[in-house]
Enzyme design. Structure first.
Site, PDB file in Angstrom:
ATOM      1  N   LYS A 200       0.854  -1.181   0.000  1.00  0.00           N
ATOM      2  CA  LYS A 200       0.000   0.000   0.000  1.00  0.00           C
ATOM      3  C   LYS A 200       0.892   1.234   0.000  1.00  0.00           C
ATOM      4  O   LYS A 200       1.670   1.450   0.934  1.00  0.00           O
ATOM      5  CB  LYS A 200      -0.913  -0.013   1.225  1.00  0.00           C
ATOM      6  N   ARG A 210     -10.587  10.444   1.558  1.00  0.00           N
ATOM      7  CA  ARG A 210     -10.528  11.197   2.826  1.00  0.00           C
ATOM      8  C   ARG A 210     -11.815  12.003   3.006  1.00  0.00           C
ATOM      9  O   ARG A 210     -12.322  12.152   4.105  1.00  0.00           O
ATOM     10  CB  ARG A 210      -9.318  12.133   2.827  1.00  0.00           C
ATOM     11  N   LYS A 252      -2.094  -1.614  -3.824  1.00  0.00           N
ATOM     12  CA  LYS A 252      -2.987  -0.464  -3.787  1.00  0.00           C
ATOM     13  C   LYS A 252      -2.184   0.825  -3.791  1.00  0.00           C
ATOM     14  O   LYS A 252      -1.233   0.915  -3.018  1.00  0.00           O
ATOM     15  CB  LYS A 252      -3.818  -0.559  -2.505  1.00  0.00           C
TER      16      LYS A 252
END
Ligand code: PBG
Length: 332
Positions: A200, A210, A252
């Site tokens: 990640k 967010r 990711k």
């Protein structure tokens, strides 16, 4: 003058008709290989649109069953749940509270799914902490790896008790897979599976997310998420997680990390997934809204590219719509 040479090798032969192209296609999409991320917000009575992710909403507990139903009806393989709590604190207490929003949502989703798809949960503290970091902080304000592991193991038990079948460890703490595996096994949850967000990266593409979880991060995540320039380290993280007992590993974001994905896919003995993240979604949606890109073709191409690079399954905000296109025969 000699005659123009006639090519003997003609790869174009296999591109001649739609039927031929279909027959020789190397990468097909299937709804079962798609996972839909779902946000569930505490304290709202109906779904709330997310400004930075047109077409994606924060669900309420009451709108959630329909979303799960839709995904199941479309043949989608699973849902990944994220909680958006009303109150946050330094330790992310809401994450381990059996009545915290994510754990409540898991119960609701598990009931709505009735075994038709795999109910998965994000196992990370950032949605629940007031500072927005993925772990707890030490007295100097740094993310404390080992103290965070204790919070993750409690969170894992709360999630499994709520009905999560696959725990998505996305916090990037060292030793998190081993710590959670041990805690699950000690409590008799041998069957609860672990999806490790192994590689990640500290990415700008999480920006719209967010907004979706209303996280207010002080600083950045570069002391625990990977440097976008590092390819070998992505593979290393995946190998460590497999060694620690991960059942599935993930890369990711997806689109900007296809080399890492291909490396992990070549080396892994467990399934390899990829997360097409919020920024990847919003960029295509924004360009399409301007008429600058063919939305449907771009969506299909982006997910096929991720599959082609080696992902066995893809987390994507387009999962349901894409599953419908696949069923209509439009996504080859
Ligand atoms: C951490 C988490 C994040 C995403 C999924 N899990 C945010 C982060 O690490 O900053 C991002 C997903 C997306 O951008 O779609 N709980």
């Amino acid at each position: 003058m000699s005659p123009t040479p006639v090519p003997r090798v003609r790869p174009r032969r296999l591109r001649e008709t739609p039927a031929l192209r279909r027959l020789v296609s190397e990468t097909r999409l299937h709804p079962a290989e798609l996972v839909l991320p779902i946000f569930v917000r505490e304290g709202v009575s109906a779904a709330v649109p997310i400004g930075s992710m047109p077409g994606v909403v924060q669900h309420s507990l009451s709108s959630l069953p329909d979303a799960v139903e839709q995904a199941a009806a479309a043949g989608v393989g699973g849902v990944m749940l994220f909680g958006v709590p009303e109150v946050r604190d330094a330790r992310g207490t809401g994450a381990t509270d059996p009545d915290g929003i994510l754990n409540l949502a898991t119960r609701v989703a598990a009931e709505a799914s009735a075994g038709r798809l795999v109910v998965q949960t994000d196992l990370c503290l950032d949605e629940f902490t007031d500072h927005g970091h993925c772990g707890v902080l030490d007295d100097r304000g740094r993310v404390d790896n080992d103290a965070t592991l204790e919070r993750y193991t409690s969170m894992a038990l709360a999630q499994v008790r709520a009905g999560s079948e696959l725990l998505g460890l996305s916090g990037m703490m060292d030793g998190q897979v081993a710590a959670v595996r041990d805690a699950l096994d000690d409590a008799g949850h041998h069957d609860a599976a672990i999806l490790a967000y192994s590689a990640k990266y500290a990415s700008a593409y999480y920006g719209p997310f967010r907004d979706a979880v209303e996280s207010t991060l002080d600083g950045d995540r570069r002391t625990y998420q990977l440097d976008p320039g590092n390819r070998r380290e992505g593979l290393r993280e995946a190998m460590i997680d497999i060694d620690e007992g991960a059942d599935v590993v993930m890369v990711k974001p997806a689109g900007s990390y296809l080399d890492v994905l291909a490396d992990v896919a070549a080396a892994s003995e467990v399934p390899v997934w990829a997360y097409q993240v919020s920024g990847e979604y919003s960029m295509i949606e924004a360009a399409a809204a301007h008429g600058w890109i063919d939305r449907k073709r771009a969506v299909i191409e982006s997910v096929r590219g991720i599959r082609r690079a080696g992902a066995d399954a893809v987390l994507t905000y387009w999962a349901v719509e894409l599953a419908e296109w696949i069923r209509e025969g439009d996504a080859a």
